[in-house]
Design an enzyme around this catalytic site. Structure first.
Site, PDB file in Angstrom:
ATOM      1  N   ASP A   1      -1.288 -25.741   3.232  1.00 31.49           N
ATOM      2  CA  ASP A   1      -0.941 -24.377   3.629  1.00 31.49           C
ATOM      3  C   ASP A   1      -1.998 -23.898   4.618  1.00 31.49           C
ATOM      4  OD1 ASP A   1       0.739 -24.830   1.366  1.00 31.49           O
ATOM      5  OD2 ASP A   1       0.881 -22.658   1.050  1.00 31.49           O
ATOM      6  N   LYS A  25       5.451 -19.570   6.435  1.00 32.11           N
ATOM      7  CA  LYS A  25       5.079 -18.830   5.231  1.00 32.11           C
ATOM      8  C   LYS A  25       4.670 -17.417   5.602  1.00 32.11           C
ATOM      9  CE  LYS A  25       1.460 -19.010   1.638  1.00 32.11           C
ATOM     10  NZ  LYS A  25       0.351 -19.839   1.091  1.00 32.11           N
ATOM     11  N   LYS A  82       8.668 -20.067   3.068  1.00 26.79           N
ATOM     12  CA  LYS A  82       7.912 -19.788   1.850  1.00 26.79           C
ATOM     13  C   LYS A  82       7.543 -18.312   1.790  1.00 26.79           C
ATOM     14  CE  LYS A  82       3.687 -20.935  -0.707  1.00 26.79           C
ATOM     15  NZ  LYS A  82       2.539 -21.877  -0.850  1.00 26.79           N
TER      16      LYS A  82
END
Length: 243
Positions: A114, A179, A208
């Site tokens: 991430d 994300k 996400k």
């Protein structure tokens, strides 16, 4: 799931039924990245995170790089993936440093990354640097093909036009997911952003939702809006709240 909601139309108040998507505990657990990335996280807290992941069947745990090897050792033999942060939380590390951090995290046992987009470069309009920065991390997929790269664009700090541009750059740079946020700078995931992100990246790309997702209802709302992964630091509470 059916809930009742009061709707006011002018001077008329209606009590209507609202149908929500019902997601089972097991289904939801597999979509959850159970996350502990606070600066004060202790080794015992990481251990608890991993034990809960096994207990509830979460799809992934996300920890800071210093704890990747430890988490991977605890989860060895399970089907729970280990994720690491890259360039967290500000995203302003040099691309070469992010690339090195990514490789080291994978060597330590991470299979999901991430990373934080370089928001400073993005706000400066240097989209080529933003793309090269992401590509420096996605390049590891040539060496480790099963690695998943998610890019945090920090939606609370972007206009809708900027969110569209950021999503396009993330997809073009070879990432797997876009994300919403770290949850540290002015807010987290909201339904409207998830809908917009899904619209931009299309059906076959990852979205996400992360930041401020604390209940089963929160998680389901994000999934309904188009998210196919949920990041949360309250994963156990969310699953316990599932019907």
């Amino acid at each position: 799931m059916i809930i009742r909601e009061t709707v006011k139309l002018g001077f008329v108040v209606l009590n209507v039924k609202v149908c929500l998507l019902t997601v089972s505990r097991d289904q939801l657990a597999k979509l959850i990245d159970s996350t502990l990335v606070k600066a004060t996280a202790t080794k015992s807290e990481i251990e608890k995170l991993c034990l809960e992941a096994v207990q509830y069947g979460f799809g992934c745990v996300v920890v800071n790089p210093v704890y990747v090897r430890f988490a991977a050792s605890l989860l060895k033999g399970s089907d729970i993936r280990v994720g690491s942060t890259i360039g967290f939380p500000f995203g302003v590390s040099l691309p070469d440093i992010k690339a090195l951090e990514a490789v080291k995290a994978i060597e330590d046992g991470a299979c999901e990354l991430d990373m934080v987009m370089n928001l400073s470069a993005f706000k400066s309009g240097d989209y080529e640097l933003v793309k090269r920065d992401i590509e420096a991390v996605t390049a590891v997929k040539r060496l480790f093909s099963d690695v998943i790269v998610k890019v945090i664009i920090e939606t609370p700090l972007l206009t809708n036009e900027e969110k569209v541009t950021a999503c396009k750059i993330v997809k073009e740079a070879g990432a797997d997911f876009v994300k919403t946020s770290t949850g540290l700078f002015g807010g987290g995931a909201i339904v409207e952003d998830i809908k917009l992100m899904r619209q931009v990246v299309g059906r076959d790309f990852g979205v996400k939702a992360a930041g401020g997702i604390r209940t089963y209802a929160d998680a389901v709302a994000m999934i309904e809006a188009g998210a196919n992964r949920i990041g949360t630091s309250t994963a156990a509470a969310i699953i316990k709240g599932a019907p």
